[in-house]
Enzyme design. Structure first.
Site, PDB file in Angstrom:
ATOM      1  N   ASN A  67      -1.912   0.234   6.978  1.00  0.00           N
ATOM      2  CA  ASN A  67      -1.372  -1.033   7.478  1.00  0.00           C
ATOM      3  C   ASN A  67      -0.499  -1.765   6.465  1.00  0.00           C
ATOM      4  OD1 ASN A  67      -3.408  -1.884   5.822  1.00  0.00           O
ATOM      5  ND2 ASN A  67      -4.633  -2.868   7.402  1.00  0.00           N
TER       6      ASN A  67
ATOM      7  N   THR B 156      -5.376  -7.041  10.893  1.00  0.00           N
ATOM      8  CA  THR B 156      -5.680  -5.788  10.189  1.00  0.00           C
ATOM      9  C   THR B 156      -5.135  -4.575  10.944  1.00  0.00           C
ATOM     10  OG1 THR B 156      -7.717  -6.832   9.382  1.00  0.00           O
ATOM     11  CG2 THR B 156      -7.574  -4.430   9.213  1.00  0.00           C
TER      12      THR B 156
ATOM     13  N   ARG C 197       2.562  -6.454   9.223  1.00  0.00           N
ATOM     14  CA  ARG C 197       1.851  -5.298   9.778  1.00  0.00           C
ATOM     15  C   ARG C 197       2.413  -4.878  11.131  1.00  0.00           C
ATOM     16  NH1 ARG C 197      -4.140  -7.103   7.562  1.00  0.00           N
ATOM     17  NH2 ARG C 197      -4.197  -5.730   5.745  1.00  0.00           N
TER      18      ARG C 197
ATOM     19  N   TYR D 172     -12.615  -2.446  -3.619  1.00  0.00           N
ATOM     20  CA  TYR D 172     -13.022  -2.632  -2.217  1.00  0.00           C
ATOM     21  C   TYR D 172     -14.540  -2.631  -2.049  1.00  0.00           C
ATOM     22  CZ  TYR D 172      -8.531  -2.279   0.328  1.00  0.00           C
ATOM     23  OH  TYR D 172      -7.290  -2.511   0.890  1.00  0.00           O
TER      24      TYR D 172
ATOM     25  N   GLU E 286      -9.566 -10.789  -7.482  1.00  0.00           N
ATOM     26  CA  GLU E 286      -8.617  -9.683  -7.291  1.00  0.00           C
ATOM     27  C   GLU E 286      -7.434  -9.764  -8.256  1.00  0.00           C
ATOM     28  OE1 GLU E 286      -9.650  -8.926  -2.542  1.00  0.00           O
ATOM     29  OE2 GLU E 286      -7.623  -9.513  -3.095  1.00  0.00           O
TER      30      GLU E 286
ATOM     31  N   LYS F  74       0.821  -1.218   0.000  1.00  0.00           N
ATOM     32  CA  LYS F  74       0.000   0.000   0.000  1.00  0.00           C
ATOM     33  C   LYS F  74       0.863   1.281   0.000  1.00  0.00           C
ATOM     34  CE  LYS F  74      -3.997  -2.123   2.373  1.00  0.00           C
ATOM     35  NZ  LYS F  74      -4.929  -1.981   3.528  1.00  0.00           N
TER      36      LYS F  74
ATOM     37  N   HIS G 213      -2.054  -5.464   1.631  1.00  0.00           N
ATOM     38  CA  HIS G 213      -3.358  -6.110   1.432  1.00  0.00           C
ATOM     39  C   HIS G 213      -3.108  -7.548   1.025  1.00  0.00           C
ATOM     40  CE1 HIS G 213      -7.374  -7.024  -0.178  1.00  0.00           C
ATOM     41  NE2 HIS G 213      -6.711  -7.625  -1.159  1.00  0.00           N
TER      42      HIS G 213
END
Ligand code: ADP
Ligand code: MG
Length: 135
Positions: free
Chosen positions: A115, A94, A105, A52, A129, A12, A118
């Protein structure tokens, strides 16, 4: 039982910004996941909303989509024995505050929204995905 699976991983914006791409990739490789495909992209907010969409009713949905489209990300197809669950274990919870020691994480996450990574949550969603980014 083991089976070879593929799963989608995303590094991310917060992690790309901190130059963590190589560290995160090496962590997957060291833990027996192969990186079959990888590309750096920047997606639009509309694309993030599509990606999402299972979360569209959540209070954090708008911020989540703003965030994923806020800067470059690296999307990857990971493969290996039970890759979907394996990747989820390597990522950790998460919320980085709740993630176990030694997980991505825990090591790199800043907060529940930033975080760092994914990972698909099921074989079925992994297919959807992977197609989203690599079809
Ligand atoms: P995961 O990424 O572990 O599969 P979810 O699918 O539940 O978690 O949520 C997707 C993403 O939405 C999370 O990675 C996180 O960035 C964000 N998110 C989840 N819950 C919250 C929350 N309570 N507040 C803010 N952001 C959240
Ligand atoms: Mg999820």
């Amino acid at each position: 039982m083991s089976s070879i699976e593929e799963t989608l991983s995303i590094i991310k914006p917060d992690a790309i910004e901190r130059n963590l791409e190589e560290k995160i990739k090496n962590f997957f490789l060291k833990n027996n996941l192969k990186i079959l495909k990888s590309k750096k992209v920047k997606i639009t907010k509309d694309e993030a909303s599509e990606f999402y969409k299972v979360h569209q009713t959540k209070p954090f949905f708008n911020d989540l989509c703003e965030y994923l489209s806020s800067g470059p990300i690296v999307v990857m197809v990971l493969a290996g024995d039970n890759a979907v669950l394996k990747n989820r274990e390597l990522m950790g919870a998460t919320d980085p505050k709740k993630a176990e020691e030694g997980t991505l994480r825990k090591m790199y996450g800043i907060s529940i929204d930033k975080n760092s990574v994914h990972g698909s949550d099921s074989v079925e969603n992994a297919k959807i995905e992977i197609d989203f980014f690599f079809k």
